[in-house]
Design an enzyme around this catalytic site. Structure first.
Site, PDB file in Angstrom:
ATOM      1  N   ASP A 199      -0.353   2.844   6.696  1.00 34.27           N
ATOM      2  CA  ASP A 199       0.822   4.261   6.837  1.00 34.27           C
ATOM      3  C   ASP A 199       0.495   4.276   8.508  1.00 34.27           C
ATOM      4  O   ASP A 199       1.626   4.652   9.037  1.00 34.27           O
ATOM      5  CB  ASP A 199       0.381   5.482   6.352  1.00 34.27           C
ATOM      6  N   GLN A 254       7.598   2.062   1.495  1.00 35.40           N
ATOM      7  CA  GLN A 254       8.128   3.227   1.959  1.00 35.40           C
ATOM      8  C   GLN A 254       8.799   3.835   2.015  1.00 35.40           C
ATOM      9  O   GLN A 254       9.454   3.598   2.786  1.00 35.40           O
ATOM     10  CB  GLN A 254       6.424   4.230   3.390  1.00 35.40           C
ATOM     11  N   SER A 258       6.414  10.958   6.448  1.00 35.47           N
ATOM     12  CA  SER A 258       6.165   9.685   5.340  1.00 35.47           C
ATOM     13  C   SER A 258       7.123  10.890   4.717  1.00 35.47           C
ATOM     14  O   SER A 258       6.257  11.572   4.317  1.00 35.47           O
ATOM     15  CB  SER A 258       4.911   9.573   5.445  1.00 35.47           C
TER      16      SER A 258
END
Length: 292
Positions: free
Chosen positions: A209, A283, A233
């Protein structure tokens, strides 16, 4: 000059964050680092959620995929409680649902699937050619020294992961980043991890991430912060393909196939130094322009 904790000391702090306290059957509690951003880092809550799920599964079954949604920002000053639901234990697969909660409200939830090891077909696309090796690109400390005024909290928080950008990172000054369809970064845990496959998977989840959404900005030569873009996110998916160690170098090869409507999609592949494809991440994030 950065005051961040690095090396094994930072790795040990990460291990403390990932070492959840068991509150009861299928219930766990996690904490955030003592120094960090104003909201819980997405990779942290995803990694902790995977720890919680993995502790309820036969260790012989290894995680092969996870799919999660970030619902609310987390408060790093408060503990996070994780509730795990046993969806199924079959002959080959175990599936769990892991929910992260603060103040009685869900901040993140994730489904994760675990698979007993089997033999089968084996192939993968090659790693990108002609990428400089980790020792041939600047360290994070080298890059932060050039942009001390923009590094902010990231120059002070612990850095358990050695991150080395092949191109320009997204936190440089506006105008200093050429457009590039790829965002490539060498990474590794900056110390030694125990020989626990679940822990390495959780560390890789944490790392996945860090730079993925930045590949959306890279396409346009955009940067984070004043004069650029702010983002968050929205969801995160990760597939584990082959055995790996998160404390050995891997190339995170990221790109963005689409951005529209203030949302951007990013995908990334992780390769070991010898070119094995060990994981894939996808993502979507919320991206909004901000003034200078």
């Amino acid at each position: 000059m950065s005051d961040a904790v690095v090396g094994q000391a930072a790795v040990d702090q990460l291990l403390e964050v990932l070492d959840l306290k068991e509150l009861g059957p299928f219930r766990f509690r996690g904490i955030s680092p003592r120094v960090g951003p104003q909201r819980v880092f997405g990779g942290q809550v995803a990694g902790q959620a995977l720890v919680a799920a993995g502790r309820t599964v036969d260790p012989a079954r290894l995680v092969h995929s996870l799919h999660g949604y970030f619902v609310r920002p987390g408060d790093p000053t408060e503990p996070i409680e994780y509730q795990v639901e046993n969806i199924r234990d079959g002959r080959s697969f175990s599936v769990r649902r892991s929910v992260a909660m603060q103040g009685g409200r869900t901040i993140f939830f994730m489904s994760a699937s675990f698979h007993r090891q089997e033999e089968g077909l084996d192939h993968h696309a090659p790693a990108p050619p002609d990428v400089p090796r980790p020792d041939d690109v600047p360290t994070m400390a080298d890059r932060l020294a050039r942009y001390a005024d923009r590094a902010g909290i990231w120059a002070a928080i612990p850095r358990p992961i050695d991150v080395r950008y092949v191109g320009e990172p997204g936190w440089v000054a506006p105008g200093d980043r050429p457009a590039d369809p790829y965002q490539r970064v060498w990474m590794r845990i900056d110390g030694k991890l125990p020989d626990d496959p679940l822990l390495h998977a959780c560390a890789l989840t944490y790392a996945s991430d860090l730079t993925l959404l930045d590949s959306v900005l890279s396409v346009h030569g955009e940067v984070w912060g004043p004069g650029g873009v702010v983002g968050a996110s929205l969801d995160h998916a990760l597939w584990f393909h082959r055995p790996f160690r998160a404390d050995e170098w891997f190339l995170y090869d990221c790109w963005s196939p689409s951005a529209s409507g203030a949302r951007g999609l990013a995908t990334g592949r992780m390769f070991t130094e010898d070119g094995r494809h060990v994981a894939t991440a996808v993502q979507e994030g919320l991206l909004r322009r901000v003034g200078g």
